[in-house]
Design a protein around this motif. Structure first.
Motif, PDB file in Angstrom:
ATOM      1  N   SER A  61       2.141   0.003   9.274  1.00  0.00           N
ATOM      2  CA  SER A  61       2.794   0.471   8.054  1.00  0.00           C
ATOM      3  C   SER A  61       3.780  -0.550   7.491  1.00  0.00           C
ATOM      4  O   SER A  61       4.064  -0.530   6.288  1.00  0.00           O
ATOM      5  N   LEU A  62       4.306  -1.428   8.330  1.00  0.00           N
ATOM      6  CA  LEU A  62       5.232  -2.451   7.836  1.00  0.00           C
ATOM      7  C   LEU A  62       4.576  -3.348   6.795  1.00  0.00           C
ATOM      8  O   LEU A  62       5.253  -3.912   5.936  1.00  0.00           O
TER       9      LEU A  62
ATOM     10  N   ASP B 237       3.152  -0.931   1.196  1.00  0.00           N
ATOM     11  CA  ASP B 237       4.063  -1.052   0.061  1.00  0.00           C
ATOM     12  C   ASP B 237       5.047   0.119  -0.032  1.00  0.00           C
ATOM     13  O   ASP B 237       5.762   0.266  -1.018  1.00  0.00           O
ATOM     14  N   LYS B 238       5.087   0.967   0.998  1.00  0.00           N
ATOM     15  CA  LYS B 238       5.952   2.136   0.999  1.00  0.00           C
ATOM     16  C   LYS B 238       7.123   1.918   1.950  1.00  0.00           C
ATOM     17  O   LYS B 238       6.929   1.484   3.084  1.00  0.00           O
ATOM     18  N   PRO B 239       8.366   2.201   1.514  1.00  0.00           N
ATOM     19  CA  PRO B 239       9.492   2.093   2.452  1.00  0.00           C
ATOM     20  C   PRO B 239       9.365   3.119   3.561  1.00  0.00           C
ATOM     21  O   PRO B 239       8.941   4.251   3.341  1.00  0.00           O
TER      22      PRO B 239
ATOM     23  N   GLY C 171       9.888  -8.276  12.183  1.00  0.00           N
ATOM     24  CA  GLY C 171      10.844  -7.815  11.190  1.00  0.00           C
ATOM     25  C   GLY C 171      12.252  -8.086  11.673  1.00  0.00           C
ATOM     26  O   GLY C 171      12.489  -8.263  12.875  1.00  0.00           O
TER      27      GLY C 171
ATOM     28  N   MET D 240      13.560 -11.056   3.219  1.00  0.00           N
ATOM     29  CA  MET D 240      12.415 -10.744   2.362  1.00  0.00           C
ATOM     30  C   MET D 240      11.818 -12.003   1.743  1.00  0.00           C
ATOM     31  O   MET D 240      10.594 -12.124   1.622  1.00  0.00           O
TER      32      MET D 240
ATOM     33  N   PRO E 135       9.532  -8.226   6.878  1.00  0.00           N
ATOM     34  CA  PRO E 135      10.104  -6.920   6.558  1.00  0.00           C
ATOM     35  C   PRO E 135      11.574  -6.880   6.959  1.00  0.00           C
ATOM     36  O   PRO E 135      11.949  -7.332   8.042  1.00  0.00           O
TER      37      PRO E 135
ATOM     38  N   GLY F 204      14.084  -3.660  -1.821  1.00  0.00           N
ATOM     39  CA  GLY F 204      12.832  -4.004  -1.162  1.00  0.00           C
ATOM     40  C   GLY F 204      12.861  -3.925   0.348  1.00  0.00           C
ATOM     41  O   GLY F 204      11.899  -4.343   1.009  1.00  0.00           O
TER      42      GLY F 204
ATOM     43  N   ARG G  82      12.179  -2.663   3.903  1.00  0.00           N
ATOM     44  CA  ARG G  82      10.946  -1.977   4.285  1.00  0.00           C
ATOM     45  C   ARG G  82      11.186  -0.824   5.242  1.00  0.00           C
ATOM     46  O   ARG G  82      10.468   0.162   5.222  1.00  0.00           O
ATOM     47  N   PHE G  83      12.184  -0.936   6.144  1.00  0.00           N
ATOM     48  CA  PHE G  83      12.450   0.166   7.072  1.00  0.00           C
ATOM     49  C   PHE G  83      13.955   0.436   7.090  1.00  0.00           C
ATOM     50  O   PHE G  83      14.755  -0.410   7.450  1.00  0.00           O
TER      51      PHE G  83
END
Length: 261
Positions: A11-12, A15-17, A171, A206, A211, A229, A231-232
């Motif tokens: 999932s990292l 395009d979804k946080p 990340g 970024m 991520p 932006g 990501r997590f």
């Protein structure tokens, strides 16, 4: 049969946080409750919560029943700690207090088997391999491990560019609380000077194509990080929810009694 697919790592790259919650109550029962709440990931904290390897393992088992993905933070960047956590079944590790590229490279070696790394070969005894019921675990485990590094000091920020160049880092997470203390703003991570450093670091991560992650219980700041932006992003903790919720319930009820006609 290969090692289980790491849904968090996969999932990292989307395009979804990914929205997370910190777990510091060190209890599998509460971890199970939180795992069903809809968060994308849940951080089992070994650094500041009263956890040991058995309580971490029990929380991993509880979280596995929900849709959220488990991330585990060890006490310190120590290879032997990471070895135990991986064997207990964690596939995503957030290592605190990283301050150099050398440390980052050592953590990459800690999560990989030889010859690429130095993770001890004991999977036949471990939950990670379903107790040796996954025949190809040793051959496939490395690819499913997700290594996140936590940078939370001036030294870490100074080395950030070099840390980001280390192959095998999936990340980088900025720790605003310790960073605030190191910047002379202890207890005030929302201070404008701290946020200037935080935002610059997130942009650096970024821009390097990695991520970026962060924790803040200030929802306005969390929203800002997502808009940037990141990501997590973790938006609170089980301790904070319980402490705040129980206090508000008591205070609100006492006020309703006092204000009753």
């Amino acid at each position: 049969m290969p090692a289980p697919s790491n849904a968090f790592k996969a999932s990292l790259g989307g395009d979804k946080p990914l929205i997370g919650l910190w777990l510091a109550l060190a209890d599998a029962y509460t971890a199970e409750i939180c795992a069903g709440a809809g968060y994308d990931w849940l951080l089992v904290d070994g650094e500041h919560a009263p956890n040991d390897i058995r309580s971490i393992m029990r929380q991993l088992q509880a979280i596995a029943a929900g849709r959220g993905q488990a991330v585990v933070r060890p006490v310190a960047p120590e290879t032997w700690m990471i070895k135990q956590i991986l064997d207990a079944g964690a596939q995503t590790i957030l290592v605190p207090m990283i301050e150099s590229a050398e440390q980052a490279a050592e953590m990459v070696r800690a999560v990989r088997y030889a010859p690429a790394g130095k993770r001890g070969v004991g999977a036949a005894l471990a939950r990670a391999s379903s107790f040796n019921r996954i025949p190809d675990y040793l051959q496939t485990a490395d690819e499913e491990i997700c290594l996140l590094l936590q940078v939370e000091s001036r030294a870490g920020l100074a080395a950030l560019d070099d840390i980001l160049k280390v192959d095998g880092v999936d990340g980088v997470f900025i720790g605003p609380a310790d960073l605030a203390a190191d910047l002379g703003r202890r207890g005030n991570p929302g201070h404008v000077d701290v946020q200037r450093h935080v935002e610059a670091a997130l942009h650096t991560i970024m821009d390097a194509g990695k991520p970026a992650g962060i924790l803040s219980s200030n929802l306005s700041l969390s929203q800002r990080y997502v808009e940037m932006g990141a990501r997590f992003v973790a938006i609170g903790s089980d301790v904070g929810i319980l402490a705040g919720g129980t206090q508000r319930l008591c205070e609100d009820f006492r006020k309703s009694i006092l204000n009753a006609p």
